[in-house]
Design a protein around this motif. Structure first.
Motif, PDB file in Angstrom:
ATOM      1  N   SER A 188      32.179   0.649  40.815  1.00 51.51           N
ATOM      2  CA  SER A 188      32.190   2.118  40.791  1.00 51.51           C
ATOM      3  C   SER A 188      31.942   2.678  42.190  1.00 51.51           C
ATOM      4  O   SER A 188      32.562   3.671  42.593  1.00 51.51           O
ATOM      5  N   GLU A 189      31.061   2.015  42.951  1.00 56.46           N
ATOM      6  CA  GLU A 189      30.793   2.440  44.325  1.00 56.46           C
ATOM      7  C   GLU A 189      32.023   2.205  45.196  1.00 56.46           C
ATOM      8  O   GLU A 189      32.351   3.029  46.065  1.00 56.46           O
TER       9      GLU A 189
ATOM     10  N   LEU B  26      35.158   2.269  44.192  1.00 56.34           N
ATOM     11  CA  LEU B  26      36.127   3.317  43.861  1.00 56.34           C
ATOM     12  C   LEU B  26      35.749   4.643  44.520  1.00 56.34           C
ATOM     13  O   LEU B  26      36.611   5.378  45.006  1.00 56.34           O
ATOM     14  N   ASP B  27      34.449   4.926  44.542  1.00 55.43           N
ATOM     15  CA  ASP B  27      33.975   6.167  45.162  1.00 55.43           C
ATOM     16  C   ASP B  27      34.235   6.160  46.672  1.00 55.43           C
ATOM     17  O   ASP B  27      34.671   7.162  47.240  1.00 55.43           O
TER      18      ASP B  27
ATOM     19  N   LYS C 181      36.550   4.406  48.268  1.00 54.84           N
ATOM     20  CA  LYS C 181      38.001   4.515  48.478  1.00 54.84           C
ATOM     21  C   LYS C 181      38.459   5.970  48.348  1.00 54.84           C
ATOM     22  O   LYS C 181      39.301   6.447  49.118  1.00 54.84           O
ATOM     23  N   ARG C 182      37.889   6.664  47.355  1.00 56.81           N
ATOM     24  CA  ARG C 182      38.240   8.076  47.162  1.00 56.81           C
ATOM     25  C   ARG C 182      37.812   8.909  48.364  1.00 56.81           C
ATOM     26  O   ARG C 182      38.565   9.763  48.850  1.00 56.81           O
ATOM     27  N   ARG C 183      36.617   8.642  48.875  1.00 55.28           N
ATOM     28  CA  ARG C 183      36.112   9.374  50.038  1.00 55.28           C
ATOM     29  C   ARG C 183      36.943   9.082  51.281  1.00 55.28           C
ATOM     30  O   ARG C 183      37.175   9.966  52.108  1.00 55.28           O
TER      31      ARG C 183
ATOM     32  N   LYS D 166      40.138   8.341  51.313  1.00 48.02           N
ATOM     33  CA  LYS D 166      41.393   9.056  51.149  1.00 48.02           C
ATOM     34  C   LYS D 166      41.230  10.537  51.464  1.00 48.02           C
ATOM     35  O   LYS D 166      42.052  11.134  52.179  1.00 48.02           O
ATOM     36  N   LEU D 167      40.163  11.153  50.952  1.00 50.34           N
ATOM     37  CA  LEU D 167      39.908  12.567  51.207  1.00 50.34           C
ATOM     38  C   LEU D 167      39.639  12.823  52.689  1.00 50.34           C
ATOM     39  O   LEU D 167      40.122  13.799  53.270  1.00 50.34           O
ATOM     40  N   THR D 168      38.854  11.941  53.293  1.00 53.61           N
ATOM     41  CA  THR D 168      38.498  12.111  54.709  1.00 53.61           C
ATOM     42  C   THR D 168      39.722  11.955  55.602  1.00 53.61           C
ATOM     43  O   THR D 168      39.895  12.715  56.558  1.00 53.61           O
TER      44      THR D 168
ATOM     45  N   SER E 292      42.781  12.566  54.739  1.00 51.81           N
ATOM     46  CA  SER E 292      43.593  13.762  54.521  1.00 51.81           C
ATOM     47  C   SER E 292      43.047  14.931  55.330  1.00 51.81           C
ATOM     48  O   SER E 292      43.810  15.657  55.984  1.00 51.81           O
TER      49      SER E 292
ATOM     50  N   GLU F 207      33.588  -0.080  52.663  1.00 50.41           N
ATOM     51  CA  GLU F 207      34.589  -0.604  51.733  1.00 50.41           C
ATOM     52  C   GLU F 207      34.728  -2.120  51.888  1.00 50.41           C
ATOM     53  O   GLU F 207      34.731  -2.863  50.892  1.00 50.41           O
TER      54      GLU F 207
END
Length: 211
Positions: free
Chosen positions: A11-12, A14-15, A17-19, A21-23, A25, A182
């Motif tokens: 879960s960490e 995935l979190d 990886k999401r951060r 991607k957002l960063t 962007s 990551e």
């Protein structure tokens, strides 16, 4: 981001990886904004140079004409004409948007005046005073324009510096730290998976031996 603060869980991962991607962007958007601001700055810089040159030229003309007026009509006549002036310039400041940045829009009213508005009349004054008055009216207009452009240029420069700092922070600190986290989580998960697999094989081997 210190690795000891990162929990090696899926879960960490995935979190993180999401951060990332957002960063990334946000980083691309900020880079585009920085580049756009720089282009706009150089455009404004050219306008500022022209405005300053025009103001300097108008200042020279105005000083030359006022000196001629004082030499011909006398200092007292020039001062009397100035005090008799009925209208006074008014400056209004509004806001406009340049690349998402709010900058001032300066407008000067009642700068240029007619003979009647000047108050001193035609009789008793020479054309030199009128020419000096017109020259100083042109100067005020030039200075107003130059002030607006240079204020916009300074605001753009400050915004560019701030955007550059944010871009650099994302590129050289935030994104590398997230990518490091990551990689750390993925490594720890692989190690845990190998340990679990080894434990399962060990238990299976013990079970087969007991049978």
């Amino acid at each position: 981001m210190a690795n000891k603060e990162v929990k090696p869980t899926r879960s960490e991962l995935l979190d993180v990886k999401r951060r990332i991607k957002l960063t990334q962007s946000g980083y691309k958007i900020l880079k585009m904004k920085r580049d756009g601001l720089i282009l706009e700055f150089f455009k404004i810089l050219e306008e500022a140079k022209k405005a300053r040159e025009e103001a300097s030229k108008q200042h020279e003309i105005a000083m030359r004409k006022i000196n001629v007026a004082m030499a011909v009509d006398g200092v007292i006549s020039v001062k009397s004409a100035a005090y008799a002036h009925k209208t006074h310039p008014e400056i209004s400041v509004r806001s406009k948007n340049v690349m998402g940045l709010v900058v001032p829009e300066i407008e000067a009213n009642s700068i240029k005046s007619t003979i009647d508005e000047r108050g001193y009349g035609i009789v008793g004054t020479s054309t030199y005073i009128n020419e000096a008055t017109e020259a100083f009216e042109e100067l005020v207009e030039s200075l107003t324009r130059a002030a607006e452009i240079e204020t916009t240029m300074k605001k753009l420069l400050n915004e560019i510096e701030g955007t550059k700092r944010r871009v650099n922070a994302l590129e050289f600190k935030v994104i590398p730290e997230l990518q490091e986290a990551e990689a750390f989580i993925e490594l720890r998960l692989e190690e845990m998976e190998r340990d679990n697999l080894f434990s399962l094989k060990h238990l299976k081997g013990k079970g087969e031996a007991q049978e």
